[in-house]
Design an enzyme around this catalytic site. Sequence first.
Site, short mmCIF file in Angstrom:
data_model
loop_
_atom_site.label_atom_id
_atom_site.label_comp_id
_atom_site.label_asym_id
_atom_site.label_seq_id
_atom_site.Cartn_x
_atom_site.Cartn_y
_atom_site.Cartn_z
N CYS A 59 0.83 -1.20 0.00
CA CYS A 59 0.00 0.00 0.00
C CYS A 59 0.86 1.25 0.00
CB CYS A 59 -0.92 -0.01 1.21
SG CYS A 59 -2.02 1.42 1.31
N HIS B 119 -9.24 -3.43 -3.10
CA HIS B 119 -8.29 -2.72 -2.25
C HIS B 119 -8.68 -1.25 -2.10
CE1 HIS B 119 -4.00 -2.14 -0.77
NE2 HIS B 119 -4.35 -0.89 -1.06
N GLU B 120 -9.01 -0.60 -3.22
CA GLU B 120 -9.31 0.84 -3.17
C GLU B 120 -10.67 1.11 -2.52
OE1 GLU B 120 -6.80 2.50 -3.58
OE2 GLU B 120 -5.64 1.01 -4.70
#
Length: 280
Positions: A195, A239-240
């Site tokens: 990340c 993920h986003e």
Amino acid sequence: MSRRPGRARSSQDVEHAGRVTLTDCPVRGGDRVCAPLHRVTTWSTDGGSVKDVCTCSCGRRFSISHPDAAEHLVAPIDPGRAVAVPAGISETWRVDDVWPTDQEDDRAARGVAPVQTRVLHVSTEAVGRVTGDVRKLAKHMVKVMHRAPGVGLAANQVGAPLRMFVQVHKRAVPETIIDPEVRATEGTWRYTEGCLSLQVDDVEAPVVRPKWIQVRGRTLHGDVVEVTADEIVARICHHEIDHLDGIEYVQRLTGDDRDRVYGVMADDGIDLEWLPGSPY
């Protein structure tokens, strides 16, 4: 989401089978050929024709009649000719509030808010109407993402509490997705993630997520779009959208991977109370 090493295409990656050209995909890697992995359905704001296409992660397009064409996990919601825009934060939010472009932090990529920044750990707000400031934010996010380099970036990672994200595979699915809503998921798979808001050595780890995701949102043009994604594009979307819900990827870890990564973060001085477990 941080970038992982890719594979360059060579002149020897093309194979012909009758009238079909089989091409080793530069995004999928592992000698896998291009395939119609993703289904993208778009409704124009002006009531024009519905666009429905399948794409490979590299952007190669396929007809929805292709025998291997991806299908939506659930039937798309047709918004009809009038595409209603919900009220949102964009009416009052200004792009001047973003994280400084050249802000440096030992735990994050340049211009990206690090963990323990409050905006990362709370849910973002609906964007609503696409304003000039929203378009400027999207352009800023794309610049920061590529410079990092990364493959995806959520708005709150640059300090903006807006529900939108950008991603690098813009030839496959829209580069910017506004007010994304997860409509369905299916399957599971394990893949190593990192990340841009957590640039600490040895914290990358395999995360188990749903393999397919169907997301409904809007583009910078205001068009409504439904995307069913597979492989790396699905992973980036998951993920986003997690970021937009205030969740960092490490919160999805379990077992030995969680123990190792949380130990590394504790040793680095990160307050783990910001990152309570939230596995699927």
